[in-house]
Design a protein around this motif. Structure first.
Motif, short mmCIF file in Angstrom:
data_model
loop_
_atom_site.label_atom_id
_atom_site.label_comp_id
_atom_site.label_asym_id
_atom_site.label_seq_id
_atom_site.Cartn_x
_atom_site.Cartn_y
_atom_site.Cartn_z
N GLU A 29 0.87 -1.18 0.10
CA GLU A 29 -0.17 0.09 0.02
C GLU A 29 0.71 1.24 0.08
O GLU A 29 0.56 2.25 -0.63
CB GLU A 29 -0.91 -0.06 1.15
CG GLU A 29 -2.01 -0.94 1.08
CD GLU A 29 -1.62 -2.55 1.35
OE1 GLU A 29 -2.42 -3.38 1.00
OE2 GLU A 29 -0.63 -2.68 1.93
N ALA A 33 0.63 4.03 -2.90
CA ALA A 33 0.39 5.31 -2.62
C ALA A 33 1.08 6.43 -2.96
O ALA A 33 1.08 7.47 -3.55
CB ALA A 33 0.14 5.49 -0.97
N THR A 40 -0.66 12.41 -9.32
CA THR A 40 -1.52 13.50 -8.73
C THR A 40 -0.69 14.97 -8.93
O THR A 40 -1.10 15.77 -9.43
CB THR A 40 -1.94 13.30 -7.21
OG1 THR A 40 -2.71 12.14 -7.31
CG2 THR A 40 -2.75 14.63 -6.90
N ALA A 264 -7.79 0.85 2.27
CA ALA A 264 -7.97 1.78 1.10
C ALA A 264 -7.93 3.14 1.51
O ALA A 264 -7.20 3.97 0.99
CB ALA A 264 -9.36 1.40 0.45
N PRO A 265 -8.72 3.30 2.55
CA PRO A 265 -8.52 4.82 3.01
C PRO A 265 -7.35 5.22 3.68
O PRO A 265 -6.82 6.40 3.64
CB PRO A 265 -9.66 5.18 4.31
CG PRO A 265 -10.01 3.66 4.64
CD PRO A 265 -9.88 2.96 3.35
N ARG A 267 -4.46 3.83 2.25
CA ARG A 267 -3.63 4.07 1.07
C ARG A 267 -3.89 5.44 0.56
O ARG A 267 -3.04 6.42 -0.08
CB ARG A 267 -3.95 2.94 0.09
CG ARG A 267 -3.15 3.30 -1.28
CD ARG A 267 -3.42 1.88 -2.11
NE ARG A 267 -4.80 1.82 -2.20
CZ ARG A 267 -5.27 0.74 -2.66
NH1 ARG A 267 -4.71 -0.51 -2.97
NH2 ARG A 267 -6.72 0.47 -2.89
N GLU A 268 -5.38 5.87 0.54
CA GLU A 268 -5.75 7.24 0.12
C GLU A 268 -4.88 8.22 0.96
O GLU A 268 -4.55 9.45 0.39
CB GLU A 268 -7.19 7.23 0.10
CG GLU A 268 -7.67 6.49 -1.02
CD GLU A 268 -9.22 6.51 -0.73
OE1 GLU A 268 -9.75 7.21 0.00
OE2 GLU A 268 -10.07 5.80 -1.58
N SER A 271 -1.39 8.70 0.37
CA SER A 271 -1.22 9.38 -1.31
C SER A 271 -1.30 10.79 -1.17
O SER A 271 -0.41 11.67 -1.84
CB SER A 271 -2.35 8.73 -2.23
OG SER A 271 -2.13 9.37 -3.63
N ALA A 272 -2.32 11.35 -0.34
CA ALA A 272 -2.46 12.63 -0.34
C ALA A 272 -1.41 13.18 0.51
O ALA A 272 -0.76 14.37 0.15
CB ALA A 272 -3.73 13.16 0.42
#
Length: 281
Positions: A29, A33, A40, A264-265, A267-268, A271-272
């Motif tokens: 993860e 990310a 992004t 999932a959250p 990893r998000e 990523s942010a």
């Protein structure tokens, strides 16, 4: 896209007077990310795996390295693979066969003379195989198992004259320096010595590396890059984001047993965090 060479990413950043971020990978993860955050931000990044992470994965480099490299190759962002804080010769020698273009060989815990000898040997081996190599001089501190260390205590920070001699003696391609940051900080409260950074930049002919950047505020990082810092290492900030997201999810839903629901959250959130650091640089 194909893996990019770490040395090329760092050299380009140095030539353009900007920073290049290197993010630590612990799990799949993390790698996903970092790649997503780089996409992004529309920026290159370095994915680095430390010897501590390899130990976490049973002491075997191949699986986590292969997974991280696969994620990087599938990304549209320019990404490289770096082996971080290597202290054992066996792991150093494994780097060339696992897709790494660079290694941070860490002999900083050794006496100065022995540090030079061990690093010079590591550099010779790495350069014969086309690997870019980073080392550390000074005491960044904060690694697991180390005694607490005041980042501004006498004798802790890197001396410019000593750093110049060290680079000449060892032949390293980049130098991690102690200028006020510390590993594993969960609060961004570190104050860097920007005058020292500028002096090191003037004295040292290779790119400078800032370890422990997770604990450094945005404005301090900007000023560090302006003063001459190039490679900016980030690890704990990802773990803070990851754990915070998992904790928040499970606090709200104690019945969930499917790890995908909270990974999932997590990893998000990582990523942010990655996109934020890349935007900063």
């Amino acid at each position: 896209m194909p893996l990019v060479n770490t040395g090329d990413l760092v050299s380009a950043a140095a030539a353009e007077g900007r920073g290049i971020a290197a993010f630590n990978v612990i799990t799949l993860e993390h790698a996903e990310a970092i790649a997503a955050g780089a996409e992004t931000a529309g920026a290159p990044a370095i994915l680095q795996i430390s010897e501590n992470a390899v130990t976490f994965h049973g002491g075997t480099l191949s699986a986590i390295a292969a997974a991280t490299a696969a994620v990087a190759r599938a990304s549209s962002a320019p990404l490289s693979l770096h082996l971080d804080h290597v202290v054992t010769g066996a792991l150093l020698r494994a780097a060339a066969d696992e897709g790494f273009s660079s290694v941070m060989y860490d002999a900083s815990r050794l006496a100065h003379g022995r540090n030079i000898e061990a690093t010079e040997d590591a550099v010779r081996w790495a350069h014969e195989r086309g690997l870019w190599i980073e080392a550390e001089l000074g005491k960044v501190g904060g690694k697991e198992g180390e005694a607490p260390l005041d980042a501004h205590a006498p004798g802790v920070r890197t001396d410019p004259e000593e750093a110049a001699a060290y680079v000449t003696a060892t032949g390293v391609d980049a130098l991690a320096v102690a200028v006020g940051s510390s590993h594993a900080m969960t609060q961004r409260t570190a104050t860097l010595d920007h005058t020292l950074i500028a002096a090191l930049r003037e004295a040292v002919p290779v790119p400078l590396v800032l370890h422990g950047s997770s604990g450094v505020p945005d404005e301090e990082i900007r000023a560090a890059v302006a003063a001459g810092m190039v490679k900016i290492n980030v690890g704990t900030a990802l773990n803070t984001a990851f754990t915070g997201a998992v904790r928040a999810f499970l606090d709200a839903d104690a019945k969930t047993v499917d790890p995908r629901k909270y990974l999932a959250p997590a990893r998000e959130a990582m990523s942010a965090t990655v996109a934020g650091f890349l935007g900063l640089l």
